[in-house]
Design a protein around this motif. Structure first.
Motif, mmCIF file in Angstrom:
data_model
loop_
_atom_site.group_PDB
_atom_site.id
_atom_site.type_symbol
_atom_site.label_atom_id
_atom_site.label_comp_id
_atom_site.label_asym_id
_atom_site.label_seq_id
_atom_site.Cartn_x
_atom_site.Cartn_y
_atom_site.Cartn_z
ATOM 1 N N TYR A 171 0.816 -1.220 0.000
ATOM 2 C CA TYR A 171 0.000 0.000 0.000
ATOM 3 C C TYR A 171 0.848 1.268 0.000
ATOM 4 C CZ TYR A 171 0.754 -0.986 4.987
ATOM 5 O OH TYR A 171 1.314 -1.297 6.207
ATOM 6 N N ASN A 172 2.129 1.136 0.317
ATOM 7 C CA ASN A 172 3.036 2.287 0.227
ATOM 8 C C ASN A 172 3.571 2.459 -1.197
ATOM 9 O OD1 ASN A 172 4.281 -0.224 1.028
ATOM 10 N ND2 ASN A 172 6.234 0.842 1.065
ATOM 11 N N TRP A 202 0.760 4.983 7.471
ATOM 12 C CA TRP A 202 -0.627 5.040 7.005
ATOM 13 C C TRP A 202 -1.304 6.276 7.587
ATOM 14 C CZ3 TRP A 202 -3.120 2.476 3.374
ATOM 15 C CH2 TRP A 202 -4.524 2.435 3.379
ATOM 16 N N LYS A 203 -1.980 7.067 6.741
ATOM 17 C CA LYS A 203 -2.526 8.345 7.233
ATOM 18 C C LYS A 203 -4.041 8.416 7.198
ATOM 19 C CE LYS A 203 1.540 10.704 5.409
ATOM 20 N NZ LYS A 203 1.921 9.577 4.513
ATOM 21 N N SER A 204 -4.728 7.445 6.626
ATOM 22 C CA SER A 204 -6.189 7.534 6.490
ATOM 23 C C SER A 204 -6.889 7.646 7.827
ATOM 24 C CB SER A 204 -6.707 6.288 5.775
ATOM 25 O OG SER A 204 -6.686 6.524 4.408
#
Ligand SMILES: Cc1cc2nc3c(=O)[nH]c(=O)nc-3n(C[C@H](O)[C@H](O)[C@H](O)COP(=O)(O)O)c2cc1C
Length: 204
Positions: A171-172, A202-204
């Motif tokens: 995902y990165n 992860w920022k979400s």
């Protein structure tokens, strides 16, 4: 930066490599600890079979200047120990090793650690971590897994080790293998109290 799991940053690390695939993960991890000012000492141990895999995956021949060969540059901080030397510093609980990473960890080494067979320095140092209740992270790599592997992962986890399979993140959106291996190495280091400032979060 706060640590993810409230562990104090270890200054003295043991890093072991065994004969499983994934030498680029080791290379990225050694580069990160070599540049990290919080880490003062790294004892590095490679099994004989790790050298065989290094030959295949990194083009490295032999044991001489192994740290320099893996890193691509020399290191004052990373000291190589012989896997045959069961009298080396990390073989004793009285030595100030604070955490140990086995990356990559073969299912053979997993089996010996899980069953207390401390015949070589790698397994002895891991055994010392378990008996002294110090962090021990096993980056196991094998697929598919048979029931013996799964039982040994359970046994090692039950004794206090973290089973941290060599499974990278996507995902990165890593654009190359080094970036993929580096993010994995960052996650492993964060797990033992050494979060890296340039790791993807992860920022979400
Ligand atoms: C190129 C190569 C890749 C290997 N990959 C793996 C692997 O991913 N996982 C594993 O458990 N063993 C793997 N092996 C087999 C181990 O090297 C072998 O079981 C060895 O006895 C492990 O010894 P060690 O645990 O003392 O390093 C591989 C061997 C070679 C030559």
């Amino acid at each position: 930066m706060p640590t993810l799991n409230n562990l104090a940053a270890p200054q003295n690390l043991t890093v072991a490599a065994t004969g499983a695939s994934g030498a680029i993960f080791l290379r990225q991890l050694l580069a990160l600890v070599d540049r990290d000012p919080r880490v003062k000492t790294v004892n590095f141990i490679a099994s004989d079979n790790a050298l065989r895999v290094f030959a295949e995956e990194l083009g490295i021949r032999g044991r001489s200047n192994l740290v320099s060969q893996v890193l691509g540059s020399s290191s004052r901080k990373i000291q190589q120990q012989s896997n045959a030397d069961i009298g080396a510093n990390v073989a004793s609980g009285s030595y100030a090793a604070e955490a140990m990473l086995v990356i990559p960890c073969s299912v053979g080494t997993l089996a010996r650690i899980a069953n207390g067979m401390a015949m070589h320095l790698i397994e002895r140092a891991a055994d010392v971590c378990l008996k002294e209740k110090r962090p021990l992270v096993l980056c196991v790599r094998e697929t598919p897994l048979n029931k013996i592997h799964i039982r040994n992962m359970y046994r090692a986890a039950d004794a206090g080790a973290t089973i941290y399979p060599l499974i990278p993140t996507f995902y990165n959106r890593p654009t190359n293998l080094d970036a993929m291996a580096r993010q994995f190495a960052c996650r492993v280091l964060a797990h033992i109290g050494l979060p890296q400032s340039d790791a993807y979060r992860w920022k979400s």
